[in-house]
Design a protein around this motif. Sequence first.
Motif, PDB file in Angstrom:
ATOM      1  N   PHE A 279       0.826  -1.211   0.000  1.00 58.44           N
ATOM      2  CA  PHE A 279       0.000   0.000   0.000  1.00 58.44           C
ATOM      3  C   PHE A 279       0.864   1.267   0.000  1.00 58.44           C
ATOM      4  CE2 PHE A 279       1.006  -1.561   4.116  1.00 58.44           C
ATOM      5  CZ  PHE A 279       1.545  -0.447   4.731  1.00 58.44           C
TER       6      PHE A 279
ATOM      7  N   GLY B  41       9.366   9.203   7.419  1.00 60.26           N
ATOM      8  CA  GLY B  41       9.464   9.596   6.012  1.00 60.26           C
ATOM      9  C   GLY B  41       9.775   8.376   5.159  1.00 60.26           C
TER      10      GLY B  41
ATOM     11  N   GLY C 177      11.702   5.225   3.829  1.00 59.40           N
ATOM     12  CA  GLY C 177      12.675   4.247   4.309  1.00 59.40           C
ATOM     13  C   GLY C 177      12.317   3.592   5.624  1.00 59.40           C
TER      14      GLY C 177
ATOM     15  N   SER D  54       9.183   5.099  13.647  1.00 58.23           N
ATOM     16  CA  SER D  54       8.197   4.141  13.123  1.00 58.23           C
ATOM     17  C   SER D  54       8.906   3.009  12.396  1.00 58.23           C
ATOM     18  CB  SER D  54       7.253   4.863  12.161  1.00 58.23           C
ATOM     19  OG  SER D  54       6.385   3.934  11.541  1.00 58.23           O
ATOM     20  N   THR D  55       8.553   1.780  12.757  1.00 60.62           N
ATOM     21  CA  THR D  55       9.153   0.630  12.075  1.00 60.62           C
ATOM     22  C   THR D  55       8.076  -0.289  11.524  1.00 60.62           C
ATOM     23  OG1 THR D  55      10.633  -1.266  12.277  1.00 60.62           O
ATOM     24  CG2 THR D  55       9.343  -0.716  14.237  1.00 60.62           C
TER      25      THR D  55
ATOM     26  N   SER E 158       4.133  -0.265  12.422  1.00 61.68           N
ATOM     27  CA  SER E 158       3.190  -0.335  11.293  1.00 61.68           C
ATOM     28  C   SER E 158       2.547  -1.705  11.289  1.00 61.68           C
ATOM     29  CB  SER E 158       3.936  -0.087   9.983  1.00 61.68           C
ATOM     30  OG  SER E 158       4.398   1.235   9.943  1.00 61.68           O
TER      31      SER E 158
ATOM     32  N   HIS F 198      -1.044  -2.756  10.708  1.00 62.80           N
ATOM     33  CA  HIS F 198      -1.861  -2.818   9.477  1.00 62.80           C
ATOM     34  C   HIS F 198      -2.666  -4.089   9.239  1.00 62.80           C
ATOM     35  CE1 HIS F 198       0.107   0.892   8.703  1.00 62.80           C
ATOM     36  NE2 HIS F 198       1.225   0.395   8.241  1.00 62.80           N
TER      37      HIS F 198
ATOM     38  N   GLU G  18       0.207   1.654  14.275  1.00 68.25           N
ATOM     39  CA  GLU G  18      -0.329   2.338  13.098  1.00 68.25           C
ATOM     40  C   GLU G  18      -1.128   1.322  12.272  1.00 68.25           C
ATOM     41  OE1 GLU G  18       3.022   5.177  11.539  1.00 68.25           O
ATOM     42  OE2 GLU G  18       3.845   3.480  12.604  1.00 68.25           O
TER      43      GLU G  18
ATOM     44  N   PHE H 137      -6.156   5.481   4.178  1.00 67.28           N
ATOM     45  CA  PHE H 137      -5.219   5.188   3.081  1.00 67.28           C
ATOM     46  C   PHE H 137      -5.103   6.378   2.138  1.00 67.28           C
ATOM     47  CE2 PHE H 137      -4.845   3.510  -1.351  1.00 67.28           C
ATOM     48  CZ  PHE H 137      -3.505   3.189  -1.281  1.00 67.28           C
ATOM     49  N   ASN H 138      -3.884   6.761   1.865  1.00 69.47           N
ATOM     50  CA  ASN H 138      -3.643   7.821   0.884  1.00 69.47           C
ATOM     51  C   ASN H 138      -3.340   7.186  -0.460  1.00 69.47           C
ATOM     52  OD1 ASN H 138      -3.810  10.297   2.412  1.00 69.47           O
ATOM     53  ND2 ASN H 138      -2.030   9.532   3.527  1.00 69.47           N
TER      54      ASN H 138
ATOM     55  N   GLY I  97       2.865   7.922   2.959  1.00 67.20           N
ATOM     56  CA  GLY I  97       2.857   6.971   1.856  1.00 67.20           C
ATOM     57  C   GLY I  97       2.827   7.611   0.482  1.00 67.20           C
TER      58      GLY I  97
HETATM   59  N1  SAH Z   1       9.178   2.388   7.108  1.00 69.05           N
HETATM   60  C1  SAH Z   1       8.598   2.802   8.316  1.00 69.05           C
HETATM   61  C2  SAH Z   1       8.397   4.293   8.424  1.00 69.05           C
HETATM   62  C3  SAH Z   1       7.884   5.040   7.214  1.00 69.05           C
HETATM   63  S1  SAH Z   1       6.231   4.796   6.693  1.00 69.05           S
HETATM   64  C4  SAH Z   1       7.310   2.067   8.562  1.00 69.05           C
HETATM   65  O1  SAH Z   1       6.831   1.392   7.658  1.00 69.05           O
HETATM   66  O2  SAH Z   1       6.800   2.144   9.668  1.00 69.05           O
HETATM   67  C5  SAH Z   1       5.259   5.793   7.811  1.00 69.05           C
HETATM   68  C6  SAH Z   1       3.823   5.259   7.992  1.00 69.05           C
HETATM   69  O3  SAH Z   1       3.005   5.546   6.849  1.00 69.05           O
HETATM   70  C7  SAH Z   1       3.782   3.758   8.180  1.00 69.05           C
HETATM   71  O4  SAH Z   1       2.893   3.396   9.188  1.00 69.05           O
HETATM   72  C8  SAH Z   1       3.284   3.311   6.849  1.00 69.05           C
HETATM   73  O5  SAH Z   1       2.744   2.027   6.941  1.00 69.05           O
HETATM   74  C9  SAH Z   1       2.291   4.378   6.504  1.00 69.05           C
HETATM   75  N2  SAH Z   1       1.912   4.403   5.082  1.00 69.05           N
HETATM   76  C10 SAH Z   1       2.642   4.012   4.016  1.00 69.05           C
HETATM   77  N3  SAH Z   1       1.949   4.182   2.867  1.00 69.05           N
HETATM   78  C11 SAH Z   1       0.753   4.684   3.194  1.00 69.05           C
HETATM   79  C12 SAH Z   1      -0.406   5.105   2.436  1.00 69.05           C
HETATM   80  N4  SAH Z   1      -0.423   5.023   1.107  1.00 69.05           N
HETATM   81  N5  SAH Z   1      -1.456   5.606   3.115  1.00 69.05           N
HETATM   82  C13 SAH Z   1      -1.406   5.712   4.466  1.00 69.05           C
HETATM   83  N6  SAH Z   1      -0.356   5.357   5.222  1.00 69.05           N
HETATM   84  C14 SAH Z   1       0.714   4.837   4.603  1.00 69.05           C
END
Ligand code: SAH
Length: 384
Positions: free
Chosen positions: A122, A170, A172, A204-205, A226, A228, A269, A302-303, A347
Motif C-alpha cells: 500500500f 518519512g 525508508g 516508526s518501524t 506499522s 496494518h 499504526e 489510506f492515501n 505513503g
Molecule cells: N518504514 C517505516 C516508516 C515510514 S512509513 C514504517 O513502515 O513504519 C510511515 C507510515 O506511513 C507507516 O505506518 C506506513 O505504513 C504508513 N503508510 C505508508 N503508505 C501509506 C499510504 N499510502 N497511506 C497511508 N499510510 C501509509
Amino acid sequence: METAAEKTNLVGLSREELAAAVAAVGEKPFRTKQLWHWIYHQGATDFAQMTTLAKPLREKLAEIFEVRKPVVSREQTSSDRTRKWLIKFADGNEAETVYIPEDDRGAICISSQVGCTLTCTFCHTGTQKLVRNLTSAEIVGQFMVARDSYGEWPTPMDGGRMISNIVMMGMGEPLFNYDNVSKALKIIMDGEGIALSKRRITLSTSGVVPMMEKCGADLGVNLAVSLHAVTDELRDVLVPINKKYPLKELIRACREYPGANNARRITFEYVMLKGVNDSEADARELLRLAKGIPVKFNLIPFNAWPGAPYECSTPEAMDKFVNILNDGGFSSPIRQPRGRDIMAACGQLKSASERERLKRMTARVEALVPEGAEPAPRDAAGNA
Ligand code: SAH
Ligand code: SF4
C-alpha cells in the motif's frame, strides 16, 4: 574540481568523532564543546560567525572543515500549512522532509533512506527501489534545513519551538539504517545543541524485530509499529517483512520494548484499506492483540497514489472500527490526512519527486517531438 567536498563536514559527526577531528588538527578538547554550540545551538554554518574563537583559529578551521547542510531544491506549503522540502544531497539523490504544524508546535517527518528495500503493497515509497541509506549528516541535515526555513536558530530555550517533535516516518525503514539514524538522533537529543527530548521523538518501524530492543534501550525514543493487519496471512501481503518476523514475535517485541508504559505508549499504526483490513472482526482481533501491551492506535486513512491496488475504507467502516476500539477502552484517533495537495501525506512521499522527474523527462521528450506530432498518451495522473 569540488574543493569543498574535500573538507571534512562537521555536521553529522558524533560528539566523539568531533572531538577526534578537533584533536587531529592539534586543538584542545574544549574546542569541541564550542564548535558543537555554534553548529547545533546557534545554527552557524560559517566559521567567521563563530566569534568566541580567535580569528586565526576560525581561518584555520575553515580551511580544513565545513558545516554543510543538504540543499533544498524545492519548498512547498500546503493550504493546511503543511510544508514539504525536496532535499538534494551531494550525490544528486533526493529525499522528502515534511513539517506538519499544529497551533504553536508541530512535527517534522524525516526520511531515513532514499527509497525502501521493503515492499509494503500500500506504500508508494515501497515501489521505489532503494537507492541508498542516508548518512547521519543527511538525517540531521533534514532537521536543520527545516529549522532554517522557520528561523528557529538559536535553539529556543523557552520550549516555544514550532518544530517541537520528530517522527521518523518519512521514506525508508529506519531500523535498517540504525547506525546512521541513532547517530543522528543522538546529535539532535544532545542537551548542548538542538536538545530535543527523546519523549518528543517517535520512530516508526515496519517491524524489524531484532532491532527494536536495541532502539528502546539505546535511544529511548517513542516507538510506532506499522501493524496494518491482525493475521499473518494478510500481514504477509501488506507488510511482507512479516514473513521474516511474524505477528507473534512482533507483539512480543512490543511487549518488551524498553521504556514503554501506560504513560508512554507504543503506537500501533493501522492503515484503513477498504474491504481488506477494516472489518468489525479485524477491530475485535486488534483489541485482542493489544491486550497487556501499553499501546495506543493511530488509524491512517489510506492515501491513494497512481496505480495503487487499494482504496481507502468508507467513513462508515472507519467509524465502526473506531467505536469497537473505543468500547475496548482505547482512544483511537483517525489521523487527519495532511498536505494531500502537495503530496506530503503518509505513503505519498515518493510521488512528488517522481512526478517532478517525470515532468522534466516529458519536457525533454516533448522538446524532441516535432511540432504537430501526436503527444504520447497519458494516464490519469498525467504521466506519459
Ligand atoms: N518504514 C517505516 C516508516 C515510514 S512509513 C514504517 O513502515 O513504519 C510511515 C507510515 O506511513 C507507516 O505506518 C506506513 O505504513 C504508513 N503508510 C505508508 N503508505 C501509506 C499510504 N499510502 N497511506 C497511508 N499510510 C501509509
Ligand atoms: Fe518501506 Fe515503511 Fe513503505 Fe513499508 S511502509 S515500504 S517499510 S517505507
